[in-house]
Design an enzyme around this catalytic site. Structure first.
Site, PDB file in Angstrom:
ATOM      1  N   ARG A 163       5.539  -6.645 -26.108  1.00  0.00           N
ATOM      2  CA  ARG A 163       4.572  -7.736 -25.962  1.00  0.00           C
ATOM      3  C   ARG A 163       3.132  -7.229 -26.054  1.00  0.00           C
ATOM      4  O   ARG A 163       2.321  -7.736 -26.833  1.00  0.00           O
ATOM      5  CB  ARG A 163       4.820  -8.356 -24.587  1.00  0.00           C
ATOM      6  CG  ARG A 163       4.114  -9.593 -24.247  1.00  0.00           C
ATOM      7  CD  ARG A 163       4.512  -9.946 -22.817  1.00  0.00           C
ATOM      8  NE  ARG A 163       5.958  -9.987 -22.648  1.00  0.00           N
ATOM      9  CZ  ARG A 163       6.689 -11.071 -22.853  1.00  0.00           C
ATOM     10  NH1 ARG A 163       6.116 -12.191 -23.195  1.00  0.00           N
ATOM     11  NH2 ARG A 163       7.991 -11.034 -22.680  1.00  0.00           N
ATOM     12  N   THR A 164       2.838  -6.203 -25.274  1.00  0.00           N
ATOM     13  CA  THR A 164       1.474  -5.674 -25.248  1.00  0.00           C
ATOM     14  C   THR A 164       1.118  -5.017 -26.585  1.00  0.00           C
ATOM     15  O   THR A 164       0.014  -5.177 -27.105  1.00  0.00           O
ATOM     16  CB  THR A 164       1.340  -4.645 -24.103  1.00  0.00           C
ATOM     17  OG1 THR A 164       1.695  -5.275 -22.883  1.00  0.00           O
ATOM     18  CG2 THR A 164      -0.081  -4.128 -23.995  1.00  0.00           C
ATOM     19  N   LYS A 200       9.661  16.734 -27.300  1.00  0.00           N
ATOM     20  CA  LYS A 200       9.851  18.158 -27.593  1.00  0.00           C
ATOM     21  C   LYS A 200       9.062  19.015 -26.619  1.00  0.00           C
ATOM     22  O   LYS A 200       8.989  20.231 -26.766  1.00  0.00           O
ATOM     23  CB  LYS A 200       9.385  18.473 -29.018  1.00  0.00           C
ATOM     24  CG  LYS A 200      10.157  17.751 -30.098  1.00  0.00           C
ATOM     25  CD  LYS A 200       9.530  18.038 -31.460  1.00  0.00           C
ATOM     26  CE  LYS A 200      10.070  17.093 -32.516  1.00  0.00           C
ATOM     27  NZ  LYS A 200       9.172  17.019 -33.670  1.00  0.00           N
ATOM     28  N   ARG A 214      -0.201   3.325 -23.799  1.00  0.00           N
ATOM     29  CA  ARG A 214       0.599   2.913 -22.662  1.00  0.00           C
ATOM     30  C   ARG A 214       1.412   4.124 -22.245  1.00  0.00           C
ATOM     31  O   ARG A 214       1.977   4.811 -23.100  1.00  0.00           O
ATOM     32  CB  ARG A 214       1.556   1.812 -23.095  1.00  0.00           C
ATOM     33  CG  ARG A 214       2.563   1.477 -22.011  1.00  0.00           C
ATOM     34  CD  ARG A 214       2.382   0.102 -21.651  1.00  0.00           C
ATOM     35  NE  ARG A 214       3.329  -0.463 -20.764  1.00  0.00           N
ATOM     36  CZ  ARG A 214       3.146  -1.704 -20.313  1.00  0.00           C
ATOM     37  NH1 ARG A 214       2.110  -2.398 -20.699  1.00  0.00           N
ATOM     38  NH2 ARG A 214       3.999  -2.214 -19.494  1.00  0.00           N
ATOM     39  N   HIS A 254      -3.737  -1.944 -15.594  1.00  0.00           N
ATOM     40  CA  HIS A 254      -3.446  -2.597 -16.871  1.00  0.00           C
ATOM     41  C   HIS A 254      -4.622  -3.538 -17.140  1.00  0.00           C
ATOM     42  O   HIS A 254      -4.487  -4.756 -17.075  1.00  0.00           O
ATOM     43  CB  HIS A 254      -2.119  -3.352 -16.754  1.00  0.00           C
ATOM     44  CG  HIS A 254      -1.578  -3.842 -18.064  1.00  0.00           C
ATOM     45  ND1 HIS A 254      -2.169  -3.576 -19.283  1.00  0.00           N
ATOM     46  CD2 HIS A 254      -0.485  -4.590 -18.345  1.00  0.00           C
ATOM     47  CE1 HIS A 254      -1.462  -4.146 -20.240  1.00  0.00           C
ATOM     48  NE2 HIS A 254      -0.438  -4.769 -19.703  1.00  0.00           N
TER      49      HIS A 254
END
Lengths: 150, 303
Positions: free
Chosen positions: B52-53, B81, B102, B130
């Site tokens: 969504r974001t 890795k 994010r 956020h």
């Protein structure tokens, strides 16, 4: 008899007195004494009028920067420091809590970036709540008395 | 070094800054498509999936004429890795003009903003911050009420862990709100935020009940999800799980201007019969995210 003489006098160097016994090994580790090549004398469980028992460290031929010494404030804020030259105390001082505290304390939040990335931690000392430090990155607060060192 | 214009946390935004971003978002809502970012590259680094974001940011960047690079699935990146966040950021900043990220770790965006020489936009760092969600919440409130000042804002549901409601309190501190906290005991607003309210002269009222009489005073009803996994006492969960569900029948006394917001996704905390009520605003709210993010991308690029 002068209590300090239980540990031999040093000609030049630094004396850290009034270390709480349960903090001695953290102080040793914070100053990196285990890697030192000059003479280091450590007194443990010495009698103290003020504290009941105390610890003391004498380090020959080594003088620490303010930044190094102030790191001690996190684990032992009430130690006494003496700078010795020619067997004489030439300077006495107290440690001061640095703010921010950089690279000393581990964040208590396992999901904090500082616990997952090779980087230095950073804490700000709370102005409002005494004895509380706050992680600069994740915001988690903790009591300075209960911190773990990095 | 030039001023770092990153957006990492909502706390750092002043009243003026919030209002200027809102006015910018209004402009973008009138004209969503432009070429302001022509020739720019926006990187979207999603170390934790959030479709969504990410779609909202990528749409914003595309509508402004930018090109988008990045990854949506952390499994394909070199983080798996063993590459450090710093190394990933140092590499990507060679390519992109702005990094939207994010991350599942708290404080990751702040750290990235300290090591990067391009602006970072925090699209969520664990349970921490956020800020673009909060900006779209603020824009939605502004759009529906015509102001951010002196509103009665009702926060409902999980107020203990709800990141969005905590950020909303901090952002609205500039606008003299009155908050009503409606939550079960176990998920009540933490003392930390109540102290924050007191320190900033913000009035708040706490309720455990959730009914039409309580809602009657609201300008904004901000719903959040009461999640089963948040409860240590499952008996308590069973007792309260249906108490904080909003149904259309509870809106008979609501103010004319009242709007219902929800950060989405919802599960059952807003009954489907509410969707058709004029107070429902949560889908438009999500759309507002596009304009808010267009405004934020331009702002951090100083455009």
């Amino acid at each position: 008899m002068n209590q300090e003489l239980m540990v031999a006098a040093i000609e030049n160097g630094t004396v850290i007195d009034h270390i709480p016994c349960n903090k001695l090994f953290e102080v040793i580790s914070l100053l990196g004494l285990q890697a030192m090549t000059s003479t280091v004398m450590i007194g443990y469980n010495l009698a103290s009028g003020k504290m009941g028992s105390k610890s003391l460290i004498k380090i020959s031929d080594r003088f620490f920067s303010d930044e190094e010494l102030n790191r001690l404030a996190v684990v032992a804020p009430n130690v006494n420091l003496s700078i010795i030259r020619n067997f004489e105390v030439v300077e006495k001082r107290q440690v001061e809590m640095p703010s921010p505290i950089v690279g000393v304390v581990k964040c208590a939040n396992p999901k904090c970036i500082t616990n997952n990335e090779p980087m230095r931690t950073r804490f700000d000392v709370s102005e409002k709540k005494e004895g509380v430090i706050r992680c600069h990155y994740c915001g988690r607060e903790q009591l300075v008395d209960t911190v773990k060192l990095v | 070094m030039a001023e770092n214009r990153s957006l990492v946390s909502i706390e750092s935004l002043s009243r003026e800054k919030i209002l200027s971003l809102i006015h910018r978002a209004e402009e973008f809502e009138k004209n969503p498509n432009s070429k302001i970012l022509d020739g720019k590259i926006v990187a979207t680094l999603f170390f934790e999936p959030s479709t969504r974001t990410r779609l909202s940011f990528e749409t914003a960047a595309n509508r402004l004429g930018a090109k988008v690079i990045g990854f949506a699935d952390p499994k394909i990146t070199s983080g798996t890795k063993g590459e450090t966040l710093k190394d990933t950021i140092m590499m990507v900043q060679n390519y992109a003009d702005v990094i939207v990220m994010r991350h599942y770790l708290e404080g990751a965006a702040l750290y990235a903003s300290e090591v990067a020489n391009v602006p970072i936009i925090n699209a969520g760092d664990g349970a921490n911050q956020h800020p673009t969600q909060t900006m779209l919440d603020l824009y939605s409130i502004y759009k529906t009420q015509g102001t951010l000042d002196n509103l009665n804002v009702f926060l409902v549901g999980d107020l203990k862990y709800g990141r969005t409601v905590h950020s909303l309190i901090m952002a609205l501190r500039h606008f003299n709100p009155t908050f009503h906290f409606i939550a079960p005991k176990e998920l009540a607003m933490p003392d930390e935020y109540k102290t924050y309210c007191k320190e900033h002269g913000i009035t708040y009222v706490e309720h455990e009940d959730f009914n039409e009489d309580i809602i009657a005073e609201a300008d904004i009803l901000y719903m959040t999800r009461v999640q089963r996994e948040r409860f240590t006492d499952l008996m308590e969960y069973e007792r309260v799980k249906d108490v904080y569900i909003l149904k259309a029948s509870m809106l008979s006394k609501a103010r004319e201007n009242m709007k219902i917001l929800h950060p989405l996704p919802r599960v059952n905390e807003i009954a489907y019969d509410v969707d058709d009520v004029k107070h429902a605003y949560y889908f438009q709210q999500a759309q507002n995210g596009l304009y808010a993010r267009e405004a934020i991308i331009c702002d951090v690029l100083n455009l």
